[in-house]
Design a protein around this motif. Structure first.
Motif: not given
Length: 219
Positions: A3-32
């Motif tokens: 998954i690639v994530i694009a979110e400018d809010n750092a707190l929400l972006r990191e929360g999404l990354i944590l949620l997705l990785t803990s659910s077994g997904h791989e966040v391959v890139a994130d953009a702000a």
């Protein structure tokens, strides 16, 4: 799922990354920011993208523009768009370019972890996940159009639930009717909106909404 994530809010972006990785997904890139999104998508070719509608530098529609540009390069890329508010023009434009593998959720749905993950899975599988409030406002916006006027109040309820990606059994439960009744309503909706009754596409459950939007210039 990659998954690639694009979110400018750092707190929400990191929360999404944590949620997705803990659910077994791989966040391959994130953009702000908007300009970072398309290059990341083209480089990593993810299984799905989760994009905020409004991103720097202008905080207008950078996420949506990136989503549209990405679908032009990668037509089958599943995209789940997040928005703080219901932005009808953006939602309609995204849907009018193709309904399969598209989601549009309000950000408060992210806090409902199960619903968010189910929506992401549905989009990644080629389905559609539209926030109930988005569907309601899009349909109300076109309430004077002839195709919608031809639907009964019950058919409109069924159409809204279909667009949210809900199965016949779930629709039947919510409307307190039988699955057979739901099937009849869906058949009537397809007929009134001019959709082929035997279309074999797995996306038929959202074709009614897509045809309605496209046929009435919701762009």
């Amino acid at each position: 799922m990659r998954i690639v994530i694009a979110e400018d809010n750092a707190l929400l972006r990191e929360g999404l990354i944590l949620l997705l990785t803990s659910s077994g997904h791989e966040v391959v890139a994130d953009a702000a920011a908007g300009p970072e999104v398309l290059p990341a998508l083209l480089e990593h070719r993810p299984d799905a993208a989760v994009l905020d509608v409004r991103l720097p530098p202008t905080f207008r529609d950078e996420g949506l523009r990136a989503a549209i540009a990405a679908r032009e390069e990668m037509p089958d890329l599943p995209i789940l768009v997040l928005s703080q508010y219901v932005e009808e023009t953006y939602a309609a434009e995204l849907l009018a370019r193709g309904a399969h593998g598209i989601g549009y959720l309000l950000k408060d749905r992210v806090g409902r972890v199960d619903q968010f993950l189910q929506a992401l899975d549905r989009v990644a599988s080629g389905g559609t996940a539209l926030d109930p409030e988005v569907v309601s406002q899009l349909l109300t916006r076109k309430a004077s159009a002839k195709p919608l006027l031809s639907l009964t109040p019950r058919e409109r309820e069924v159409l809204e639930l279909m667009a949210q990606g809900k199965a016949n059994g779930t629709i039947a439960t919510e409307l307190v009717v039988t699955e057979r009744a739901v099937s009849k309503h869906i058949g009537s909706i397809f007929a009134k909106l001019g959709l082929e009754p035997d279309d074999g596409s797995v996306h038929r459950r959202v074709l009614a909404v897509l045809a309605y939007l496209e046929g009435n210039g919701a762009r």
